[in-house]
Write an enzyme that holds these catalytic residues in place. Sequence first.
Site, PDB file in Angstrom:
ATOM      1  N   TRP A 186      38.141  44.539  34.056  1.00 55.84           N
ATOM      2  CA  TRP A 186      38.994  43.412  34.448  1.00 55.84           C
ATOM      3  C   TRP A 186      39.888  43.083  33.248  1.00 55.84           C
ATOM      4  O   TRP A 186      39.418  42.998  32.114  1.00 55.84           O
ATOM      5  CB  TRP A 186      38.180  42.164  34.833  1.00 55.84           C
ATOM      6  CG  TRP A 186      39.119  41.006  35.042  1.00 55.84           C
ATOM      7  CD1 TRP A 186      39.938  40.818  36.102  1.00 55.84           C
ATOM      8  CD2 TRP A 186      39.392  39.934  34.117  1.00 55.84           C
ATOM      9  NE1 TRP A 186      40.710  39.697  35.905  1.00 55.84           N
ATOM     10  CE2 TRP A 186      40.390  39.134  34.701  1.00 55.84           C
ATOM     11  CE3 TRP A 186      38.892  39.583  32.853  1.00 55.84           C
ATOM     12  CZ2 TRP A 186      40.911  37.996  34.075  1.00 55.84           C
ATOM     13  CZ3 TRP A 186      39.401  38.453  32.225  1.00 55.84           C
ATOM     14  CH2 TRP A 186      40.397  37.673  32.836  1.00 55.84           C
ATOM     15  N   GLU A 227      38.578  45.542  38.920  1.00 62.31           N
ATOM     16  CA  GLU A 227      38.507  44.214  39.544  1.00 62.31           C
ATOM     17  C   GLU A 227      39.876  43.555  39.640  1.00 62.31           C
ATOM     18  O   GLU A 227      40.542  43.304  38.635  1.00 62.31           O
ATOM     19  CB  GLU A 227      37.572  43.317  38.715  1.00 62.31           C
ATOM     20  CG  GLU A 227      37.413  41.910  39.283  1.00 62.31           C
ATOM     21  CD  GLU A 227      36.508  41.026  38.430  1.00 62.31           C
ATOM     22  OE1 GLU A 227      36.187  41.407  37.284  1.00 62.31           O
ATOM     23  OE2 GLU A 227      36.131  39.938  38.908  1.00 62.31           O
ATOM     24  N   LYS A 229      42.563  40.415  40.982  1.00 56.92           N
ATOM     25  CA  LYS A 229      42.551  38.967  40.925  1.00 56.92           C
ATOM     26  C   LYS A 229      43.847  38.418  41.504  1.00 56.92           C
ATOM     27  O   LYS A 229      44.856  39.114  41.567  1.00 56.92           O
ATOM     28  CB  LYS A 229      42.402  38.553  39.449  1.00 56.92           C
ATOM     29  CG  LYS A 229      42.192  37.082  39.234  1.00 56.92           C
ATOM     30  CD  LYS A 229      41.649  36.848  37.835  1.00 56.92           C
ATOM     31  CE  LYS A 229      41.541  35.355  37.573  1.00 56.92           C
ATOM     32  NZ  LYS A 229      40.802  35.044  36.373  1.00 56.92           N
ATOM     33  N   ASP A 260      35.541  40.085  43.702  1.00 56.58           N
ATOM     34  CA  ASP A 260      35.011  38.834  43.139  1.00 56.58           C
ATOM     35  C   ASP A 260      35.291  37.713  44.144  1.00 56.58           C
ATOM     36  O   ASP A 260      36.438  37.553  44.591  1.00 56.58           O
ATOM     37  CB  ASP A 260      35.690  38.562  41.790  1.00 56.58           C
ATOM     38  CG  ASP A 260      35.178  37.306  41.095  1.00 56.58           C
ATOM     39  OD1 ASP A 260      35.154  36.245  41.738  1.00 56.58           O
ATOM     40  OD2 ASP A 260      34.829  37.375  39.900  1.00 56.58           O
ATOM     41  N   HIS A 263      38.466  35.515  43.712  1.00 49.73           N
ATOM     42  CA  HIS A 263      39.744  36.146  43.379  1.00 49.73           C
ATOM     43  C   HIS A 263      40.695  36.349  44.546  1.00 49.73           C
ATOM     44  O   HIS A 263      41.546  37.227  44.521  1.00 49.73           O
ATOM     45  CB  HIS A 263      39.492  37.480  42.677  1.00 49.73           C
ATOM     46  CG  HIS A 263      38.976  37.299  41.288  1.00 49.73           C
ATOM     47  ND1 HIS A 263      38.918  38.320  40.365  1.00 49.73           N
ATOM     48  CD2 HIS A 263      38.506  36.207  40.649  1.00 49.73           C
ATOM     49  CE1 HIS A 263      38.427  37.869  39.235  1.00 49.73           C
ATOM     50  NE2 HIS A 263      38.149  36.594  39.373  1.00 49.73           N
ATOM     51  N   HIS A 287      31.328  40.779  42.512  1.00 45.54           N
ATOM     52  CA  HIS A 287      31.128  39.688  41.569  1.00 45.54           C
ATOM     53  C   HIS A 287      30.905  38.456  42.417  1.00 45.54           C
ATOM     54  O   HIS A 287      31.851  37.854  42.912  1.00 45.54           O
ATOM     55  CB  HIS A 287      32.354  39.502  40.665  1.00 45.54           C
ATOM     56  CG  HIS A 287      32.263  40.298  39.416  1.00 45.54           C
ATOM     57  ND1 HIS A 287      33.152  40.179  38.372  1.00 45.54           N
ATOM     58  CD2 HIS A 287      31.342  41.215  39.011  1.00 45.54           C
ATOM     59  CE1 HIS A 287      32.802  40.998  37.405  1.00 45.54           C
ATOM     60  NE2 HIS A 287      31.718  41.638  37.759  1.00 45.54           N
ATOM     61  N   ASP A 295      39.360  29.490  41.250  1.00 47.56           N
ATOM     62  CA  ASP A 295      38.384  30.462  40.751  1.00 47.56           C
ATOM     63  C   ASP A 295      37.531  29.799  39.667  1.00 47.56           C
ATOM     64  O   ASP A 295      37.558  30.190  38.502  1.00 47.56           O
ATOM     65  CB  ASP A 295      39.153  31.679  40.192  1.00 47.56           C
ATOM     66  CG  ASP A 295      38.222  32.766  39.689  1.00 47.56           C
ATOM     67  OD1 ASP A 295      37.086  32.844  40.177  1.00 47.56           O
ATOM     68  OD2 ASP A 295      38.656  33.539  38.813  1.00 47.56           O
ATOM     69  N   ASP A 297      34.271  29.493  39.204  1.00 46.82           N
ATOM     70  CA  ASP A 297      33.016  30.109  38.763  1.00 46.82           C
ATOM     71  C   ASP A 297      31.853  29.135  38.688  1.00 46.82           C
ATOM     72  O   ASP A 297      31.173  29.037  37.671  1.00 46.82           O
ATOM     73  CB  ASP A 297      33.224  30.838  37.425  1.00 46.82           C
ATOM     74  CG  ASP A 297      34.122  32.046  37.569  1.00 46.82           C
ATOM     75  OD1 ASP A 297      33.743  32.974  38.293  1.00 46.82           O
ATOM     76  OD2 ASP A 297      35.228  32.066  36.969  1.00 46.82           O
ATOM     77  N   ASP A 326      28.838  36.516  38.808  1.00 43.49           N
ATOM     78  CA  ASP A 326      29.897  36.163  37.853  1.00 43.49           C
ATOM     79  C   ASP A 326      30.250  34.689  37.985  1.00 43.49           C
ATOM     80  O   ASP A 326      31.108  34.320  38.779  1.00 43.49           O
ATOM     81  CB  ASP A 326      31.137  37.040  38.091  1.00 43.49           C
ATOM     82  CG  ASP A 326      32.215  36.774  37.041  1.00 43.49           C
ATOM     83  OD1 ASP A 326      31.917  36.111  36.033  1.00 43.49           O
ATOM     84  OD2 ASP A 326      33.361  37.223  37.238  1.00 43.49           O
TER      85      ASP A 326
HETATM   86  C1  RNT Z   1      37.724  36.939  35.556  1.00 43.95           C
HETATM   87  C2  RNT Z   1      36.857  37.970  36.160  1.00 43.95           C
HETATM   88  C3  RNT Z   1      35.914  38.660  35.216  1.00 43.95           C
HETATM   89  C4  RNT Z   1      35.234  37.749  34.237  1.00 43.95           C
HETATM   90  C5  RNT Z   1      34.128  38.384  33.429  1.00 43.95           C
HETATM   91  C6  RNT Z   1      33.698  37.543  32.278  1.00 43.95           C
HETATM   92  O1  RNT Z   1      38.413  36.186  36.463  1.00 43.95           O
HETATM   93  O2  RNT Z   1      36.143  37.409  37.220  1.00 43.95           O
HETATM   94  O3  RNT Z   1      34.998  39.384  35.945  1.00 43.95           O
HETATM   95  O4  RNT Z   1      34.724  36.603  34.865  1.00 43.95           O
HETATM   96  O5  RNT Z   1      34.500  39.631  33.042  1.00 43.95           O
HETATM   97 ZN    ZN Z   2      34.674  38.679  38.147  1.00 43.38          ZN
END
Ligand code: RNT
Ligand code: ZN
Length: 419
Positions: A186, A227, A229, A260, A263, A287, A295, A297, A326
Amino acid sequence: MKAKTVEQRYLLAKEQYAELGVDTDAALKALAKIPISMHCWQGDDVGGFEPGAGGASGGILSTGNYPGRARNIKELRSDLDKAFSLIPGAKRLNLHAIYLDSRKAVARNKITPAHFQSWIDWAKEQKAGLDFNPTYFAHPKASTNLTLSSPDAGIREYWIEHGIACRKIAAEMGKQLKSPCIMNTWIPDGFKDITVDRAGARARLEESLDRIFAEKIPAKHMRDAVESKLFGIGVESCTVGSNEFYMGYAMKNKLLLCLDSGHFHPTEVISDKISAVLRFIDEILLHVSRPVRWDSDHVVLFDDELRAIAQEIVRNGPDRVHIGLDYFDATINRLEAWVIGTRNMQKALLNALLEPAEELIDLERSFRNGRKLALLEEFKMLPLGAVYDYFCLTQNVPVATEYIREVEAYEKKVQSKRG
Ligand code: RNT
Ligand code: ZN
């Protein structure tokens, strides 16, 4: 809860599921084999242990200052050991390159497997697999938020070398642990405002990736995922590695695609993407995260989307879907965050494994959708908790709420002493 009670409750639950034609023993056997890759970065707010460095950047953000964050490898491993003792089932740890074990500063393009040997040894002891991530953020050479797609050839070169170095590390992890290491790429690359040369940036990214992935490494040692986004803080207008870019790239180059949960556009869900992507891509990485308005998290909850994700993993075959978590919340005990989210992922998988799948499919195919809905709703009332508690008991980890007391004791004894 007394072991006897857990067992009795399980026997009753088993009977109830059997009435729907579901074998709970078989489900538990299958559950024990599905590994969940726990992300090391929840333990220290994505700081990492590069001498003299630390802190997330590139559009990702960990907020909060709950006391007790792990400040070094020793503390992080202690917290991880504790977390693993509170979570049943097969485990993996997902590391980032900034978690290297080195007293001296090492440039990111010069890191080697030796810098991760102590992690490999730790994983052997834990009987856990390892996964890996190059770190393309939190670095002076990423200060423009352009790395592999930078117009500056020198910057690109540096990060290409980092990517190549990381693949060697991932391969060594997989080789020593006899379990393929999934390396996820990523990058933060994007633009804050109106972007004119999107095509140029994407062409440069493709070229850089081609160089990184040029060397063929046996899949039994490591596999590459990419990955995508939608946007990040400070890079709102254009993300170079967008969904279309990486879906195309992964398909063309036979890599894994990483989805993810945070994302995509807010009404899009990754649960729906799994079966679509798996038509054209052999394996994917997830993720699993929880976006709240963006996003953000947040810690993964046992909510509708998590259950849907797990159902799709089970329905499509867990062998083709690698499960990574994640999220990073610094407002609560970080160990608790790990345990809550990982156990939730597992509960969702168990829920999916207990589904009367054949009957549901049969109802759907014969257009008896009212009956399908009724069965799905009644299924929600079945005693999943009794089955999960029994799983915890047989795996020698705390049952139900018992882990909360353990976290509390550990916080008091260990984490609260940290400055
Ligand atoms: C960022 C991505 C990525 C990170 C990690 C820490 O938006 O989701 O995967 O969260 O690599
Ligand atoms: Zn991620």
